[in-house]
Design an enzyme around this catalytic site. Structure first.
Site, short mmCIF file in Angstrom:
data_model
loop_
_atom_site.label_atom_id
_atom_site.label_comp_id
_atom_site.label_asym_id
_atom_site.label_seq_id
_atom_site.Cartn_x
_atom_site.Cartn_y
_atom_site.Cartn_z
N CYS B 104 0.90 -1.13 0.00
CA CYS B 104 0.00 0.00 0.00
C CYS B 104 0.95 1.20 0.00
O CYS B 104 1.99 1.16 0.66
CB CYS B 104 -0.83 -0.03 1.28
SG CYS B 104 -1.99 1.32 1.38
N HIS B 209 -8.34 4.39 0.63
CA HIS B 209 -7.67 4.71 -0.63
C HIS B 209 -8.35 5.88 -1.34
O HIS B 209 -9.55 6.05 -1.26
CB HIS B 209 -7.64 3.47 -1.53
CG HIS B 209 -6.78 2.39 -0.95
ND1 HIS B 209 -6.92 1.07 -1.26
CD2 HIS B 209 -5.75 2.47 -0.07
CE1 HIS B 209 -6.02 0.37 -0.59
NE2 HIS B 209 -5.30 1.19 0.15
N PHE B 210 -7.53 6.68 -2.02
CA PHE B 210 -8.12 7.88 -2.63
C PHE B 210 -7.26 8.43 -3.76
O PHE B 210 -6.09 8.06 -3.91
CB PHE B 210 -8.30 8.97 -1.58
CG PHE B 210 -7.01 9.49 -0.99
CD1 PHE B 210 -6.17 10.35 -1.72
CD2 PHE B 210 -6.61 9.13 0.29
CE1 PHE B 210 -4.98 10.82 -1.19
CE2 PHE B 210 -5.41 9.59 0.82
CZ PHE B 210 -4.60 10.44 0.09
N HIS B 240 -3.38 7.18 -3.51
CA HIS B 240 -3.13 6.25 -2.40
C HIS B 240 -3.83 4.93 -2.72
O HIS B 240 -5.06 4.87 -2.77
CB HIS B 240 -3.69 6.86 -1.10
CG HIS B 240 -3.49 6.00 0.11
ND1 HIS B 240 -4.25 6.14 1.25
CD2 HIS B 240 -2.61 5.01 0.38
CE1 HIS B 240 -3.85 5.26 2.16
NE2 HIS B 240 -2.86 4.56 1.66
N GLY B 384 -2.73 12.89 4.56
CA GLY B 384 -3.53 13.14 5.76
C GLY B 384 -4.97 12.76 5.48
O GLY B 384 -5.25 12.05 4.52
N HIS B 409 3.78 7.34 8.30
CA HIS B 409 3.14 7.12 7.00
C HIS B 409 1.84 7.87 6.80
O HIS B 409 1.30 7.90 5.71
CB HIS B 409 2.90 5.63 6.78
CG HIS B 409 1.59 5.11 7.31
ND1 HIS B 409 1.21 5.25 8.62
CD2 HIS B 409 0.58 4.46 6.69
CE1 HIS B 409 0.01 4.70 8.79
NE2 HIS B 409 -0.39 4.21 7.64
N GLY B 410 1.32 8.48 7.83
CA GLY B 410 0.04 9.18 7.64
C GLY B 410 -0.43 9.75 8.96
O GLY B 410 0.36 9.98 9.87
N LYS B 485 -12.97 9.06 -3.52
CA LYS B 485 -12.82 7.95 -2.58
C LYS B 485 -13.43 6.69 -3.15
O LYS B 485 -14.41 6.75 -3.88
CB LYS B 485 -13.59 8.29 -1.29
CG LYS B 485 -12.82 9.21 -0.37
CD LYS B 485 -11.90 8.39 0.47
CE LYS B 485 -11.21 9.25 1.51
NZ LYS B 485 -10.14 8.48 2.16
#
Lengths: 144, 486
Positions: B104, B209-210, B240, B384, B409-410, B485
């Protein structure tokens, strides 16, 4: 008796399933998993033809917990590759080393179902089949 | 959930907290969590810290079981964890330390548009991207591949897509591992994984995911921004996604088979989800080969997604993507295990670095970096939530010394999905986002709620920690203006 409940987990989703015996426990865990994934909707006429399919499952594991994970993973695999939504399962054999079952269900169609959540996998995290007052209970965490 | 974790956290300094090796018998190294006081409170709210301690049981683990400030409760491993094992000293590899969504990751693409120039086109762009990029659960792609080609993807990764005309050589140079990690072994992949991954190349997937259209709203390092051609109010694109059903199945297959390795190799771990095998065992090597296949699948997937996004922009603006300056800045993996060389106690060691919800952050001069980034260090992309910010950082020498070249990672999840569904009103949320000029389109309304800003930690706090402690350096910050999304 309650069949199952959906429980909180920070990043993922879990269930707690109950059953008077192991067969019922395994069935209820499967229903709970499908409830996380899908929601039934009625867009089209109820007379529209809906495809049914039957699958024979024969899976092994080292203990009851592993057999449960294998069982749920198999149903998840059948859903993601064939579109099978389990409705009934005739579990012929179930113990700490294997499960044999005949699963029937409907094929996924966006006319009848909305997908709520994609479950990536069934995890072994803190998994334990426990004896409870009226039978058995188990908690399962899914990776979503 | 409501339970507070009461285990020991010894303060080393303002940003580092140690779980002593004595906390649990079986820990081979201490745990080390990067966080400030504010984030630590959230961390104590679930059982992530216990998982940091559990990871310290892994045979061959060196220095610390590490956790980044975005850590949260996972299964087996926490999300936001880094664990390095010594390949030559019986070190293990664990599928759970990589996660189900193998590779990912995120990529960041620049454009030469300023926000003002495309402000009125955001809705069109979002609709167009939403239509052109297949998304949602189990989505199937337009990009169809034969079985022979699928095997090719597992070896060539993003290079396969470029070969097909979905990008350029330059894209590969700007991708971690140049878009394909060497040593993948397609014969270690089950038929089931092939079947589950079929027809999912070039699909976004669902959940977190986006694709986001973003605007640079703050520069931190002018020199690096100049080097990368980034300026305030410039429009960027972020993608992502991961290895989809293919990766889930690879992880699932090997977690199951590695449970048997625990007895075979006499490994004692407190959670079956930490199942693992020595890297120098047939099982360990086989998983590594299969994991690399899934990693390459994911790089091909993100390359295809970028291609579809570029096409979408071309349609809306009637210009080529090159003339819109849609060049890839970088692509990073944040769920992966890598064989890397690092200095441990003054000696160079061959380690298997598990990054589960952590990003590689190699410092300037590292041989793995392409020439263009040798001077500034590896670009690190931190997504983010959809209402706040995302970041571009670069790797540092300090990360090489302290965290095996790794950083966060986020944002890290704060609230469970079901808690979000109970407490958030979707219409109110959409209004709030609209007031902030953020336009969102998602496959399902549930996804919007589950991914609402308030379910995440504030990414700004997370990035503050990694920047202040020096395991990555801030370059610039983006804010979202259009969100697609799954």
């Amino acid at each position: 008796m309650k069949k199952y409940e959906i429980i909180d987990h920070t990043a993922d989703i879990g269930i707690r399933a109950y059953g008077k015996d192991l067969k019922e426990l395994f069935l209820n865990a499967a229903y709970a998993m499908f409830e996380i994934m899908l929601e039934a909707i009625k867009k089209k006429s109820i007379f529209q033809k809906r495809e049914h399919k039957k699958f024979i499952l024969n899976k092994e594991g080292n203990n009851l917990e592993e057999v449960l994970v294998v069982w749920l993973s198999e149903l998840l695999y059948l859903f993601s590759t064939e579109g099978l939504i389990m409705e009934k399962a005739d579990i012929q054999k179930l113990d700490g080393s294997s499960i044999q079952a005949e699963v029937t269900g409907r094929m996924f169609s966006p006319d009848f179902y909305r997908i709520k959540t994609e479950i990536k996998a069934v995890t072994y995290h803190e998994l334990e089949v426990k004896k409870a007052e009226h039978g058995y209970e188990v908690q399962v965490i899914f990776d979503v | 959930m409501a339970n507070i974790w009461e285990g020991p956290l010894e303060k080393i300094d303002d940003y580092r907290w140690r779980i002593p090796k004595t906390y649990k018998s079986g820990m081979r190294v201490p745990g080390l969590i990067y966080a400030d006081e504010r984030l630590l409170k959230d961390i104590r709210h679930d059982r992530a810290a216990e998982q940091v301690a559990n990871v310290a049981f892994l045979p061959g683990i060196v220095k610390y079981s590490l956790a980044m400030p975005d850590i949260h409760w996972g299964y087996g491993f926490c999300i936001g964890g880094v664990a390095a094992t010594d390949v030559e000293q019986g070190g293990v590899i664990s599928p759970g330390g990589v996660g189900f969504d193998i590779n990912c990751g995120v990529r960041l693409i620049k454009t030469n548009f300023q926000y003002d120039e495309i402000k009125d086109k955001i809705k069109d762009l979002v609709y167009s991207l939403f239509n052109d990029v297949p998304s949602g659960v189990g989505s199937k792609g337009e990009i169809r591949v034969s079985e022979k080609e699928e095997r090719e993807i597992l070896v060539k990764g993003a290079g396969w897509a470029v070969q097909r005309g979905y990008g350029t050589e330059e894209d590969l140079e700007c991708t971690e591992e140049y878009g394909a990690i060497a040593g993948s072994n397609p014969s270690a992949v089950s038929e089931r994984a092939y079947k589950r991954g079929k027809a999912q190349s070039g699909t976004l997937g669902s959940g977190n995911h986006f694709i986001e259209i973003q605007v640079i709203d703050q520069l931190y390092d002018q020199e690096i921004c100049d080097e990368l051609g980034l300026r305030p109010e410039q429009v960027t694109l972020m993608i992502h996604s991961g290895s989809r059903g293919f990766g889930y199945q690879v992880c699932d297959d090997y977690t199951k088979s590695m449970i048997r390795c625990l007895a075979k190799y006499q490994i004692n771990v407190p959670d079956r989800q930490l199942a693992c095998a020595p890297l120098n065992s047939p099982e360990g090597r086989e998983y590594l080969g299969a994991m690399k296949c899934a990693a390459n699948y994911a790089w091909a997937n993100r390359q295809c997604l970028m291609h579809l996004a570029r096409k979408s922009f071309e349609k809306i603006f009637n210009k080529s993507w090159e003339s819109m300056g849609m060049y890839l800045i970088y692509d990073v993996a944040h769920n992966i295990a890598k064989i890397e060389k690092h200095i441990v106690d003054g000696k160079e060691k061959k380690l298997c670095v598990h990054r589960k919800g952590a990003t590689r952050a190699f410092g300037p001069g590292h041989p793995a970096l392409p020439d263009r980034y040798k001077k500034i260090g590896q670009p690190v992309i931190i997504p983010g939530d959809m209402g706040r910010n995302s970041y571009l950082l670069v790797g540092t020498q300090k990360a090489m010394e302290e965290t095996f070249g790794s950083t966060c990672h986020g944002a890290g999840r704060l609230k469970s999905r079901s808690a979000a569904l109970r407490s958030i009103d979707v219409n109110k949320l959409m209004n709030e986002l609209e007031t902030k000029h953020i336009f969102v389109r998602a496959a399902g309304r549930g996804t919007i709620i589950e991914e609402a800003p308030e379910v995440y930690k504030d990414v700004n706090q997370v990035v503050d920690v990694v920047h202040n402690v020096g395991i990555a350096k801030r370059v610039c910050r983006m804010r979202p203006i259009g969100v697609i999304k799954g």
